[in-house]
Scaffold this active site. Structure first.
Site, PDB file in Angstrom:
ATOM      1  N   GLN A 252       0.812  -1.216   0.000  1.00  0.00           N
ATOM      2  CA  GLN A 252       0.000   0.000   0.000  1.00  0.00           C
ATOM      3  C   GLN A 252       0.848   1.270   0.000  1.00  0.00           C
ATOM      4  O   GLN A 252       0.308   2.373  -0.069  1.00  0.00           O
ATOM      5  CB  GLN A 252      -0.907   0.005   1.231  1.00  0.00           C
ATOM      6  CG  GLN A 252      -1.908  -1.134   1.269  1.00  0.00           C
ATOM      7  CD  GLN A 252      -2.710  -1.168   2.554  1.00  0.00           C
ATOM      8  OE1 GLN A 252      -2.611  -0.294   3.408  1.00  0.00           O
ATOM      9  NE2 GLN A 252      -3.537  -2.210   2.718  1.00  0.00           N
ATOM     10  N   HIS A 314      -1.203   0.829   5.617  1.00  0.00           N
ATOM     11  CA  HIS A 314      -1.879   1.860   6.419  1.00  0.00           C
ATOM     12  C   HIS A 314      -1.007   3.104   6.630  1.00  0.00           C
ATOM     13  O   HIS A 314      -0.492   3.358   7.710  1.00  0.00           O
ATOM     14  CB  HIS A 314      -2.334   1.286   7.762  1.00  0.00           C
ATOM     15  CG  HIS A 314      -3.420   0.284   7.650  1.00  0.00           C
ATOM     16  ND1 HIS A 314      -4.144  -0.151   8.736  1.00  0.00           N
ATOM     17  CD2 HIS A 314      -3.938  -0.375   6.584  1.00  0.00           C
ATOM     18  CE1 HIS A 314      -5.036  -1.046   8.342  1.00  0.00           C
ATOM     19  NE2 HIS A 314      -4.921  -1.192   7.034  1.00  0.00           N
ATOM     20  N   GLU A 408     -15.794   4.112   8.772  1.00  0.00           N
ATOM     21  CA  GLU A 408     -16.434   5.231   9.470  1.00  0.00           C
ATOM     22  C   GLU A 408     -16.364   6.525   8.669  1.00  0.00           C
ATOM     23  O   GLU A 408     -15.388   6.783   7.950  1.00  0.00           O
ATOM     24  CB  GLU A 408     -15.737   5.485  10.815  1.00  0.00           C
ATOM     25  CG  GLU A 408     -15.796   4.334  11.784  1.00  0.00           C
ATOM     26  CD  GLU A 408     -15.081   4.641  13.093  1.00  0.00           C
ATOM     27  OE1 GLU A 408     -15.117   3.791  13.995  1.00  0.00           O
ATOM     28  OE2 GLU A 408     -14.487   5.749  13.222  1.00  0.00           O
ATOM     29  N   TYR A 418     -11.031   9.491  18.288  1.00  0.00           N
ATOM     30  CA  TYR A 418     -12.040   8.804  17.482  1.00  0.00           C
ATOM     31  C   TYR A 418     -12.066   7.291  17.707  1.00  0.00           C
ATOM     32  O   TYR A 418     -12.681   6.566  16.943  1.00  0.00           O
ATOM     33  CB  TYR A 418     -11.857   9.191  16.009  1.00  0.00           C
ATOM     34  CG  TYR A 418     -12.286  10.627  15.825  1.00  0.00           C
ATOM     35  CD1 TYR A 418     -13.595  10.946  15.508  1.00  0.00           C
ATOM     36  CD2 TYR A 418     -11.401  11.677  16.082  1.00  0.00           C
ATOM     37  CE1 TYR A 418     -14.013  12.263  15.409  1.00  0.00           C
ATOM     38  CE2 TYR A 418     -11.803  12.994  15.995  1.00  0.00           C
ATOM     39  CZ  TYR A 418     -13.112  13.287  15.664  1.00  0.00           C
ATOM     40  OH  TYR A 418     -13.528  14.589  15.596  1.00  0.00           O
ATOM     41  N   TYR A 429      -9.405  -9.395  10.647  1.00  0.00           N
ATOM     42  CA  TYR A 429      -9.572 -10.211   9.443  1.00  0.00           C
ATOM     43  C   TYR A 429      -9.667 -11.700   9.758  1.00  0.00           C
ATOM     44  O   TYR A 429     -10.151 -12.480   8.940  1.00  0.00           O
ATOM     45  CB  TYR A 429      -8.430  -9.933   8.471  1.00  0.00           C
ATOM     46  CG  TYR A 429      -8.451  -8.515   7.958  1.00  0.00           C
ATOM     47  CD1 TYR A 429      -9.467  -8.088   7.103  1.00  0.00           C
ATOM     48  CD2 TYR A 429      -7.484  -7.595   8.342  1.00  0.00           C
ATOM     49  CE1 TYR A 429      -9.507  -6.782   6.651  1.00  0.00           C
ATOM     50  CE2 TYR A 429      -7.516  -6.295   7.894  1.00  0.00           C
ATOM     51  CZ  TYR A 429      -8.527  -5.883   7.050  1.00  0.00           C
ATOM     52  OH  TYR A 429      -8.577  -4.587   6.601  1.00  0.00           O
TER      53      TYR A 429
END
Length: 538
Positions: A252, A314, A408, A418, A429
């Protein structure tokens, strides 16, 4: 008296030992996950601990049984054969050690091949890994003891490989019959007759973000590290502008967002977010540069997250300007570092606010705290990849990826927490619970949550005239659903409605959604041969 055949007893003993290993492993991983929350100050009552443990036995254990049985059948087969070759000696030692090695090899293989850096969260640390391997050793020791019991009952010595295969086959069949995969029928995509989609550019390597220049040309980032310059018609003017910072491109990781300076027509400056470093020590970084005819000049890194992390997952990476000309950069939790999202001494799992030169604004919420990174604007985030400032209502809107569910949408307030990973509507997962809480005191709950996950990506708040019925709505790319979700926020920002899915006929992962200067919608498709698409009224 009729006795059970030797091969049948071997199979029964094997299944008993395997099930013991699976149950012990499930219980241990649950306790380590809960211990990680307790280390953050979370109180977990006994009833919640028991409920979480039982939940994981139902949802995590079946997957773990499949993983565990692979190494267990191989290791115990080899152990029994070696013991027989040694005249029946060292069976307990060989079975115990073999089970440990078998599970370790399985975990290593899964973590190497699976997208998440570490599939079973409890094994992120050495203590958790050792504890899980110990449960395998117990299962191996039990199998050896049961076989010895059978031998002491004057049964023929030896080993039936067929028995073990039958045992594993029976277990797999039981798991398959007891755990039917319920196909989630996706919401029927609505077909819109009022738009047309045209391809402006194609052959882009995982395009990630798009920015419009004042003259109508477009800048498109490609994840491997290229910044492409396109004409207003989509023709490539520069396949890769020079001067782009060195990018860590893996998984990623790569080149992410591009944002023009609020005074671009005067200063020609732009900002790039990207992954920097290497697989063993990397960061989300931010650079500013001056755009020239064929490349970037005066390129300088103005921010990088601390501390460094491992892996290629991430990073966050979205950018947005606030009305006071401060810049918001979203970050991720690095997947294996989710507890950092609750630790203000770490940038990981937060959103940061910076001045245009990368310095810290004096009114940032934690600037006076010695135990906090002064750049942090909000925290408790998993992986924020959608960001927009709603000028009409003076609010900053972000969305973030959950794991299996728990995506979200949040209204971001300075200094707010949060919740990740203290509270989430999603599961890991593996099916394991990350937290027993969907809400937690002191944290902000989302205004909208998606379970199952849609994997939200780029986001825009539409303000154009071409599609008047969409004005004020959020258009959000959905990587899993291969569409764009249209979401309507309430005026006071306390709730949101997922209105519909759009452009599903493309059947492509949508990485970014932008509004063009003329009011058209622009889409980037996420693939090795990605495209830039323009949506206009039919």
């Amino acid at each position: 008296m009729t006795h059970q055949p030797r091969w049948a007893l071997t199979g029964i003993y094997f299944v008993i030992a395997l099930l013991v290993g699976v149950v012990l492993g499930s219980v241990v991983q649950t306790q380590f996950n809960l211990a990680a929350l307790q280390a953050l100050g979370v109180e977990i009552p006994p009833d919640e601990r028991i409920a979480t443990t039982l939940h994981d036995l139902a949802s995590f254990a079946p997957l773990y049984a499949v993983m565990f049985s692979v190494g267990f059948v191989v290791s115990q087969s080899v152990a029994v054969l070696l013991s027989g070759w040694l005249g029946g000696r060292f069976l307990a030692l060989l079975c115990t050690g073999g089970a440990v090695v078998g599970l370790w090899a399985t975990l290593w293989l899964v973590d190497t091949l699976a997208p998440p850096p570490t599939l079973i969260a409890a094994t992120r640390g050495l203590a958790g890994l050792v504890a899980m391997l110990t449960t395998a050793g117990v299962a191996g020791w039990l199998f050896a003891r049961l076989r010895k019991r059978m031998a002491n009952a004057n049964r023929p010595r030896g080993f039936s490989g067929m028995a073990m295969v039958l045992g594993v086959g029976s277990l797999a069949a039981a798991l398959a019959s007891g755990q039917q995969v319920q196909a989630q029928e996706g919401e029927e995509r609505k077909t819109q007759s009022g738009y047309q989609i045209e391809t402006l550019a194609e052959g882009l390597a995982h395009p990630w973000s798009l920015a419009f220049l004042p003259d109508g040309r477009m800048l498109v980032t490609e994840r491997p590290g290229r910044l492409r310059l396109l004409s207003a018609e989509g023709d490539t003017l520069e396949a890769s502008l020079g001067g782009v910072p060195d990018v860590f491109a893996s998984g990623q990781a790569g080149l992410f967002d591009v944002r023009l300076s609020p005074r671009f027509e005067d200063d020609r400056q732009l900002y790039l977010s990207y992954a920097c470093g290497n697989e063993h020590a990397n960061h989300t970084c931010l650079a500013k540069a001056t755009l020239e005819d064929n490349g970037l000049a005066d390129v300088s890194e103005i921010f990088r997250t601390q501390p460094a992390k491992q892996g290629a997952a991430h990073f966050g990476g979205r950018l947005a300007w606030l009305p006071d000309d401060t810049l918001i950069l979203t970050l991720g939790d690095g997947f294996d570092y989710r507890e950092h999202a609750q630790q203000l001494e770490s940038h990981i799992g937060s959103i940061v606010r910076l001045s245009p030169d990368g310095s810290v604004p004096a009114d940032n919420p934690f600037v006076e705290r010695a135990d906090a990174r002064p750049e942090i604007y909000s925290y408790g985030h998993r992986n924020v990849q959608g960001l927009v400032f709603d000028a009409d209502n003076n609010r900053l809107i972000a969305h973030e990826h959950g794991p299996r569910g728990g995506d979200e949408i949040n209204i971001i307030k300075a200094g707010s927490n949060y919740g990740w990973p203290l509270a989430t509507g999603g599961l890991d997962y593996t099916g394991a619970q990350i937290s027993p809480f969907k809400e937690y005191p002191g944290t902000v709950s989302p205004v909208l949550e998606w379970t199952p996950s849609i994997a939200p990506s780029g986001m825009v708040r539409y303000t154009g005239e071409m599609f008047s019925e969409w004005q004020g709505d959020l258009l959000i790319g959905a990587l899993v659903n291969k569409e764009v979700r249209r979401v309507r926020l309430s005026d006071n920002g306390t709730s949101a409605e997922d209105v519909e899915g759009m452009f599903g006929e493309l059947d492509e992962r949508i990485r970014d959604v932008r509004e063009g200067p003329e009011g058209a919608i622009y889409l980037l498709t996420d693939s090795p041969e990605g495209r830039v698409l323009r949506v206009t009224p039919q």
